[in-house]
Design a protein around this motif. Structure first.
Motif, PDB file in Angstrom:
ATOM      1  N   LYS A 134      36.820  41.070  54.511  1.00  0.00           N
ATOM      2  CA  LYS A 134      37.586  42.308  54.635  1.00  0.00           C
ATOM      3  C   LYS A 134      38.969  42.016  55.185  1.00  0.00           C
ATOM      4  N   ILE A 135      39.884  42.896  54.820  1.00  0.00           N
ATOM      5  CA  ILE A 135      41.221  42.923  55.402  1.00  0.00           C
ATOM      6  C   ILE A 135      41.339  44.253  56.122  1.00  0.00           C
ATOM      7  N   ASP A 136      41.554  44.217  57.425  1.00  0.00           N
ATOM      8  CA  ASP A 136      41.699  45.464  58.174  1.00  0.00           C
ATOM      9  C   ASP A 136      43.006  46.164  57.808  1.00  0.00           C
ATOM     10  N   ALA A 137      43.015  47.464  58.010  1.00  0.00           N
ATOM     11  CA  ALA A 137      44.180  48.274  57.654  1.00  0.00           C
ATOM     12  C   ALA A 137      45.427  47.819  58.413  1.00  0.00           C
ATOM     13  N   LEU A 138      46.499  47.602  57.675  1.00  0.00           N
ATOM     14  CA  LEU A 138      47.813  47.273  58.246  1.00  0.00           C
ATOM     15  C   LEU A 138      48.670  48.529  58.110  1.00  0.00           C
ATOM     16  N   ARG A 139      48.665  49.377  59.111  1.00  0.00           N
ATOM     17  CA  ARG A 139      49.171  50.744  58.988  1.00  0.00           C
ATOM     18  C   ARG A 139      50.682  50.815  58.816  1.00  0.00           C
ATOM     19  N   ASN A 140      51.427  49.895  59.397  1.00  0.00           N
ATOM     20  CA  ASN A 140      52.868  50.099  59.509  1.00  0.00           C
ATOM     21  C   ASN A 140      53.705  49.148  58.675  1.00  0.00           C
ATOM     22  N   ILE A 141      53.107  48.587  57.658  1.00  0.00           N
ATOM     23  CA  ILE A 141      53.907  47.793  56.728  1.00  0.00           C
ATOM     24  C   ILE A 141      54.724  48.732  55.851  1.00  0.00           C
ATOM     25  N   SER A 142      55.756  48.183  55.253  1.00  0.00           N
ATOM     26  CA  SER A 142      56.604  49.005  54.389  1.00  0.00           C
ATOM     27  C   SER A 142      55.979  49.146  53.017  1.00  0.00           C
ATOM     28  N   SER A 143      56.507  50.049  52.246  1.00  0.00           N
ATOM     29  CA  SER A 143      55.980  50.271  50.895  1.00  0.00           C
ATOM     30  C   SER A 143      56.282  49.120  49.961  1.00  0.00           C
ATOM     31  N   ALA A 144      57.145  48.197  50.389  1.00  0.00           N
ATOM     32  CA  ALA A 144      57.469  47.036  49.562  1.00  0.00           C
ATOM     33  C   ALA A 144      56.591  45.835  49.874  1.00  0.00           C
ATOM     34  N   ALA A 145      55.704  45.959  50.861  1.00  0.00           N
ATOM     35  CA  ALA A 145      54.872  44.824  51.265  1.00  0.00           C
ATOM     36  C   ALA A 145      53.884  44.458  50.159  1.00  0.00           C
ATOM     37  N   THR A 146      53.532  43.196  50.102  1.00  0.00           N
ATOM     38  CA  THR A 146      52.518  42.717  49.155  1.00  0.00           C
ATOM     39  C   THR A 146      51.604  41.724  49.868  1.00  0.00           C
ATOM     40  N   GLY A 147      50.406  41.625  49.367  1.00  0.00           N
ATOM     41  CA  GLY A 147      49.465  40.619  49.857  1.00  0.00           C
ATOM     42  C   GLY A 147      49.021  39.744  48.711  1.00  0.00           C
ATOM     43  N   THR A 148      48.812  38.473  48.987  1.00  0.00           N
ATOM     44  CA  THR A 148      48.349  37.532  47.967  1.00  0.00           C
ATOM     45  C   THR A 148      47.126  36.797  48.487  1.00  0.00           C
ATOM     46  N   LEU A 149      46.069  36.779  47.688  1.00  0.00           N
ATOM     47  CA  LEU A 149      44.861  36.026  47.996  1.00  0.00           C
ATOM     48  C   LEU A 149      44.788  34.815  47.083  1.00  0.00           C
ATOM     49  N   VAL A 197      30.948  47.767  42.593  1.00  0.00           N
ATOM     50  CA  VAL A 197      30.649  47.860  41.166  1.00  0.00           C
ATOM     51  C   VAL A 197      31.837  48.485  40.449  1.00  0.00           C
ATOM     52  N   GLY A 198      32.282  47.855  39.418  1.00  0.00           N
ATOM     53  CA  GLY A 198      33.457  48.310  38.703  1.00  0.00           C
ATOM     54  C   GLY A 198      34.738  47.674  39.192  1.00  0.00           C
ATOM     55  N   ALA A 199      34.657  46.913  40.298  1.00  0.00           N
ATOM     56  CA  ALA A 199      35.855  46.231  40.804  1.00  0.00           C
ATOM     57  C   ALA A 199      36.247  45.102  39.868  1.00  0.00           C
ATOM     58  N   ARG A 200      37.489  44.722  39.940  1.00  0.00           N
ATOM     59  CA  ARG A 200      38.014  43.629  39.123  1.00  0.00           C
ATOM     60  C   ARG A 200      38.504  42.517  40.036  1.00  0.00           C
ATOM     61  N   PRO A 201      38.630  41.327  39.502  1.00  0.00           N
ATOM     62  CA  PRO A 201      39.173  40.233  40.319  1.00  0.00           C
ATOM     63  C   PRO A 201      40.563  40.588  40.830  1.00  0.00           C
ATOM     64  N   VAL A 202      40.847  40.148  42.041  1.00  0.00           N
ATOM     65  CA  VAL A 202      42.120  40.501  42.652  1.00  0.00           C
ATOM     66  C   VAL A 202      42.807  39.255  43.166  1.00  0.00           C
ATOM     67  N   GLY A 203      44.108  39.200  42.970  1.00  0.00           N
ATOM     68  CA  GLY A 203      44.920  38.134  43.535  1.00  0.00           C
ATOM     69  C   GLY A 203      46.071  38.700  44.325  1.00  0.00           C
ATOM     70  N   VAL A 204      46.628  39.820  43.836  1.00  0.00           N
ATOM     71  CA  VAL A 204      47.767  40.460  44.493  1.00  0.00           C
ATOM     72  C   VAL A 204      47.335  41.834  44.990  1.00  0.00           C
ATOM     73  N   LEU A 205      47.653  42.128  46.233  1.00  0.00           N
ATOM     74  CA  LEU A 205      47.301  43.402  46.852  1.00  0.00           C
ATOM     75  C   LEU A 205      48.563  44.216  47.100  1.00  0.00           C
ATOM     76  N   SER A 206      48.488  45.496  46.837  1.00  0.00           N
ATOM     77  CA  SER A 206      49.639  46.378  47.029  1.00  0.00           C
ATOM     78  C   SER A 206      49.745  46.813  48.481  1.00  0.00           C
ATOM     79  N   ALA A 207      50.910  47.370  48.818  1.00  0.00           N
ATOM     80  CA  ALA A 207      51.092  47.913  50.161  1.00  0.00           C
ATOM     81  C   ALA A 207      50.077  49.020  50.433  1.00  0.00           C
TER      82      ALA A 207
END
Length: 660
Positions: free
Chosen positions: A159-174, A210-220
């Motif tokens: 899990k990734i805990d909620a990062l409440r105060n990042i900007s709308s331009a933030a991205t995450g990469t796994l 169920v129904g999830a897809r592989p993820v590499g990039v996470l949105s803000a």
């Protein structure tokens, strides 16, 4: 499984198995009462802006630290590092390094939960290995989707805990390294404040994936909500020099020109062989079919073998029923049903990972490493394809490691499951040890490496190359015992067999014929066998050498062994030895107290078979009851016994977890 598109190639994804999807359900709220900017969270609204009454200079002074407060927490990415099936702060320490005592675990997701992998009848006897490669390539890890709630339960939770105060331009990469060993899926629902999952899905909420897809990039938006992840393993350890089973998952969050990273290391669950003290839940055996039964010619047995299936099946059913096990018969093809050696087709194993309700276990069947020459075409043993057709399915996967050509001479006989046995746990070896046979003849190196390099059941090697078939199960078998370790070895004893024959002779029974109540064309007398003791003694001396190794490896004493009479003779064309009388050690343990043993059809004194009587008394002293199985024509005359002609899927629920 489909290749990643270029857009997703930046993320290497990992998969691991676990019903510990319930792990997400016990996650406490990640939000501290004070953030690292020094501002109480009560002074910040959900947009990260100061609440009413907070001076703007406070925000200016804390602007840089505000993001840090929510991104550079000690933990961004959580896995079940402490192996309790939950994702909590207790998992934080040491998450970037995997050790035997600490570190997250994932399953090789090689089963077929939706039974979508099929085997065409024409494929079962096809020459070459294209069919085998196709069969092995179809499993739940071979596509980029979650194959229903059962499949979701096979994924390891992160899990990734909620990062409440990042900007709308933030991205995450796994990313995953190595990239081809796992895959990560992200669920779509928002993480709940109390960490509880919704009611959908199996095992406490696995259905959210169920129904999830592989993820590499996470949105803000995803990062702000918090993300539940499921990791799917795509392979097993085959050669530790090439891959030791560990993967590294890296989360990188980028926002406002800065990067924050977190790393978790996981290991794929090893393949653990079951042992004969574990109760059989399902007993497997072959069934005849119409047709010649052997590819392109006659089988390498005498006429009529395998035959007399009905008495074999009837006595096996009765023995299994008495132990509470069900029997499943596997029907071979018209061209191949005489290759009915279920024990020699595969070796059952399991792969397990922690979960909230106890270990989550998947059966993994290790296909035997046989490759045969079919008119110049290297072809994996066709009978091995039947396990894909009849046994692979929900919670049951298959792995294979097959050479590109047949092993030389008789070496291929050592590539079979009957040459792989397991010692139960004992001091210094909490998961027991593998026993296999080698010598002048050797199993295929790659197949053997995959089986013996899992890391938790170090092998003991005995010389079986003097035997015609060359299998470890021909001379010893684990049985329960009233000793400190709870088990000992039953041993084929040629000298005991000779002594029993002498006893019959001394009491006037020298003219008695062995196998008198069978349809065998060979029924030697007691007198005739006692003139052929040299080969029997040679077998005894070879077994002495095996026992020296096994006693040294286990600490067993000679007086703890259970000796069962088996008379050996030599195969003239090869100069190798085999059991002339049915090999009583080569039976099937149904429970630790019930043993299905081939009927020896030995000579009699006072109306009782002396071989039977000797075996029953020896095993009864250890609290083991014998069930006699009629396998003389079905398997004995073909070179094997009850154990060779059957297999068993055992109850491993009481086993100590390999990570304990």
């Amino acid at each position: 499984m489909r290749r990643w598109t270029a857009a997703l190639a930046t993320a290497t994804l990992l998969t691991a198995g676990t019903p510990a999807l319930a792990a997400w359900a016990a996650t406490p709220s990640p939000h501290p009462t004070t953030n690292r900017s020094g501002l109480p969270t009560a002074d910040l609204n959900r947009g990260g802006l100061p609440a009413e009454g907070v001076h703007r200079t406070s925000l200016l002074a804390a602007d840089t630290n505000l993001l840090t407060a929510h991104v550079t927490r000690d933990t961004l990415l959580t896995a079940d590092v402490n192996r309790d099936g939950l994702l909590t702060p207790a998992d934080n320490a040491g998450r970037d390094t995997w050790t035997d005592k600490r570190g997250a675990i994932f399953l090789p997701n090689l089963d077929d939960d939706e039974r979508r992998c099929t085997v065409a009848p024409a494929d079962l006897d096809a020459p070459g290995r294209a069919v085998d490669d196709k069969l092995a390539a179809c499993n739940d890890a071979a596509d980029d989707r979650i194959n229903g709630p059962r499949d979701a339960a096979d994924l390891a939770p992160l899990k990734i805990d909620a990062l409440r105060n990042i900007s709308s331009a933030a991205t995450g990469t796994l990313t995953i390294s190595p990239a081809n060993k796992a895959r990560i899926f992200a669920e779509g629902g928002a993480a709940q404040e109390d960490g509880a999952l919704g009611s959908s899905g199996a095992r406490g909420g696995g259905g959210d994936l169920v129904g999830a897809r592989p993820v590499g990039v996470l949105s803000a938006a995803q990062l702000r909500r918090g993300v539940r992840l499921g990791l799917e393993g795509r392979d097993v350890v085959r050669d530790p020099a090439r891959w030791d089973g560990r993967i590294t998952v890296t989360l990188t969050v980028r926002d406002r020109g800065r990067d924050w990273t977190d790393v978790v290391q996981l290991r794929v669950a090893p393949l653990m062989l079951q042992n004969d003290l574990q109760a059989a839940k399902t007993v497997l055996a072959g069934r005849p079919n119409d047709g010649p039964g052997w590819w392109g010619g006659s089988a390498p047995y005498q006429d009529g073998v395998p035959g007399e299936w009905e008495p074999f099946a009837g006595t096996l059913r009765a023995a299994s029923a008495s132990a509470g096990a069900r029997v499943k018969f596997v029907t071979g093809t018209a061209d191949g049903w005489k290759d009915m050696w279920l024990q020699d087709t595969f070796e059952p194993a399991t792969a397990s990972m922690p979960a909230t309700a106890g270990p989550h276990t998947m059966r993994i069947l290790i296909r035997s490493g046989n490759v045969w020459d079919f008119d110049g075409v290297a072809t994996p043993r066709p009978a091995g394809r039947l396990i894909y057709r009849d046994l692979r399915g929900p919670n049951v996967g298959v792995v294979q490691e097959l050479a590109t050509k047949a092993s030389p001479g008789l070496d291929d006989l050592l590539n079979m499951g009957g040459n792989l046995e397991t010692l139960p746990p004992y001091d210094g070896y909490p998961q027991g040890r593998i026993v296999y046979g080698a010598g002048e003849r050797h199993p295929d190196p790659a197949y053997l490496k995959m089986v013996t390099s899992q890391g938790y059941q170090p092998p003991v090697v005995i010389d079986t190359s003097w035997l015609m078939v060359g299998h470890a199960d021909e001379t010893t078998h684990v049985v329960r015992a009233n000793n400190a370790r709870g088990w000992t070895l039953a041993v084929a004893d040629p000298r005991l067999a000779a002594q029993l024959l002498r006893d019959v002779q001394k009491r006037g029974g020298g003219n008695q014929r062995l196998f008198a109540d069978t349809n065998s064309t060979s029924k030697p007398t007691v007198d005739s066998l006692l003139t052929k003791l040299a080969d029997n003694e040679a077998a005894a001396q070879h077994i002495d050498k095996q026992l020296a190794i096994l006693l040294r490896a286990t600490g067993l004493r000679p007086d703890e062994l259970v000796r069962l009479p088996v008379f050996f003779d030599r195969v003239p064309e090869y100069g190798l030895l085999k059991a002339l009388t049915p090999g009583l050690v080569n039976g099937l343990s149904l429970t630790d107290r019930q043993f299905a043993v081939p009927d020896p059809h030995g000579p009699k004194l006072n109306g009782r078979d002396v071989f039977r009587q000797s075996a029953e008394r020896a095993l009864a002293r250890n609290g083991v009851r014998v069930h006699w199985v009629e396998n003389f024509f079905w398997s004995h005359l073909g070179g094997g016994e009850v154990h060779c002609a059957t297999n068993a899927l055992r109850d491993v629920s009481g086993a100590t977890p390999w990570w304990s």
